[in-house]
Design a protein around this motif. Structure first.
Motif, PDB file in Angstrom:
ATOM      1  N   LEU A 101      34.455  35.053  33.443  1.00 23.72           N
ATOM      2  CA  LEU A 101      35.175  36.285  33.755  1.00 23.72           C
ATOM      3  C   LEU A 101      35.938  36.755  32.529  1.00 23.72           C
ATOM      4  CD1 LEU A 101      36.696  35.415  37.248  1.00 23.72           C
ATOM      5  CD2 LEU A 101      34.809  36.959  36.781  1.00 23.72           C
ATOM      6  N   GLU A 102      35.979  38.046  32.347  1.00 23.20           N
ATOM      7  CA  GLU A 102      36.804  38.623  31.301  1.00 23.20           C
ATOM      8  C   GLU A 102      38.261  38.499  31.740  1.00 23.20           C
ATOM      9  OE1 GLU A 102      35.717  39.863  28.389  1.00 23.20           O
ATOM     10  OE2 GLU A 102      33.700  39.255  28.998  1.00 23.20           O
ATOM     11  N   SER A 130      40.507  40.665  31.971  1.00 21.04           N
ATOM     12  CA  SER A 130      40.877  41.773  32.859  1.00 21.04           C
ATOM     13  C   SER A 130      40.318  41.580  34.272  1.00 21.04           C
ATOM     14  CB  SER A 130      40.384  43.096  32.287  1.00 21.04           C
ATOM     15  OG  SER A 130      38.971  43.091  32.189  1.00 21.04           O
ATOM     16  N   GLU A 131      39.275  40.730  34.435  1.00 21.22           N
ATOM     17  CA  GLU A 131      38.676  40.486  35.743  1.00 21.22           C
ATOM     18  C   GLU A 131      39.358  39.354  36.505  1.00 21.22           C
ATOM     19  OE1 GLU A 131      34.025  41.610  35.065  1.00 21.22           O
ATOM     20  OE2 GLU A 131      34.747  39.743  34.153  1.00 21.22           O
ATOM     21  N   LEU A 132      40.188  38.564  35.838  1.00 19.62           N
ATOM     22  CA  LEU A 132      40.833  37.424  36.488  1.00 19.62           C
ATOM     23  C   LEU A 132      41.704  37.848  37.662  1.00 19.62           C
ATOM     24  CD1 LEU A 132      41.807  35.092  33.525  1.00 19.62           C
ATOM     25  CD2 LEU A 132      40.151  34.655  35.338  1.00 19.62           C
ATOM     26  N   LYS A 133      42.236  39.069  37.620  1.00 19.15           N
ATOM     27  CA  LYS A 133      43.094  39.516  38.717  1.00 19.15           C
ATOM     28  C   LYS A 133      42.310  39.624  40.029  1.00 19.15           C
ATOM     29  CE  LYS A 133      42.495  44.288  37.286  1.00 19.15           C
ATOM     30  NZ  LYS A 133      43.115  45.365  36.574  1.00 19.15           N
ATOM     31  N   TYR A 134      40.981  39.727  39.954  1.00 18.11           N
ATOM     32  CA  TYR A 134      40.170  39.855  41.158  1.00 18.11           C
ATOM     33  C   TYR A 134      39.982  38.530  41.893  1.00 18.11           C
ATOM     34  CZ  TYR A 134      39.054  44.279  38.933  1.00 18.11           C
ATOM     35  OH  TYR A 134      39.138  45.492  38.321  1.00 18.11           O
ATOM     36  N   CYS A 135      40.289  37.414  41.236  1.00 19.03           N
ATOM     37  CA  CYS A 135      40.080  36.119  41.894  1.00 19.03           C
ATOM     38  C   CYS A 135      41.217  35.799  42.863  1.00 19.03           C
ATOM     39  CB  CYS A 135      39.888  35.008  40.868  1.00 19.03           C
ATOM     40  SG  CYS A 135      41.369  34.523  39.991  1.00 19.03           S
TER      41      CYS A 135
END
Length: 191
Positions: free
Chosen positions: A92-93, A95-100
């Motif tokens: 994951l980038e 910036s994408e970690l917040k989606y986890c």
């Protein structure tokens, strides 16, 4: 005609494999090799290989995980004993970690816990892990975090209070890359 029937045959098998691997039954995602053999037939490894190729453009892959202790050097476990999961192929980038859905300090605590367990040969006393994490986080948050990691399958704990890597860590974390990153940054306990 036989080639077409072969494609249709594997298309049906891949569809069944997707149903087994993507949808959670009982309390864990994925499926055991013996279950896949029963539903898909003796060529289930070929079906999983085809599915893995189809998942590649979506940045996903089929991963085989042995949930029991690692086999002695040179001995591979039977594919029927393994569990198969669909996991992220890449990373994951940031910036994408917040989606986890996890806080960054929880992710850091999990990474440190995994690192301590690996550094101690695959197991570490919970008390030591709690003590180390408590240097950076409030004790209540550390206990809550470790309980959450165990509940979600990233860690396991035995009756003596020893922590081990859980099935989910084995499925989702590239341990070789993780160790390379730890070695690269030379993180020491006093930092």
């Amino acid at each position: 005609m036989s080639v077409r029937r072969g494609k249709a045959y594997y298309a049906r098998k891949v569809k069944k494999a997707v149903h087994l691997l993507f949808f959670r039954r009982r309390y864990r995602p994925g499926a055991k090799g013996s279950e896949l053999r029963k539903v898909l037939g003796p060529d289930y490894l070929r079906v999983l290989k085809i599915l893995d190729g189809l998942l590649r453009p979506l940045d996903l892959k089929v991963k085989q995980v042995f949930e029991k202790a690692p086999q002695p050097e040179g001995e591979a476990g039977s594919p029927d004993e393994a569990r198969y999961y669909v996991v992220l192929r890449g990373t994951l980038e940031p910036s994408e970690l917040k989606y986890c859905g996890w806080r960054i300090d929880d992710l850091a605590a999990l990474a440190i816990s995994i690192g301590m367990i690996l550094a101690r040969g695959g197991k570490a006393p919970r008390a030591e892990v709690e003590k180390f994490l408590s240097e950076k986080l409030p004790r209540w948050r550390v206990r809550m975090g470790l309980d959450m990691f165990i509940r979600h399958g990233y860690l396991m704990e035995d009756e003596e209070g020893m922590l081990y890597l859980g099935w989910r860590t084995m499925a989702e974390v590239d341990l070789a890359s993780f160790l390379d990153l730890l070695a690269k940054y030379e993180i020491s306990p006093g930092e």
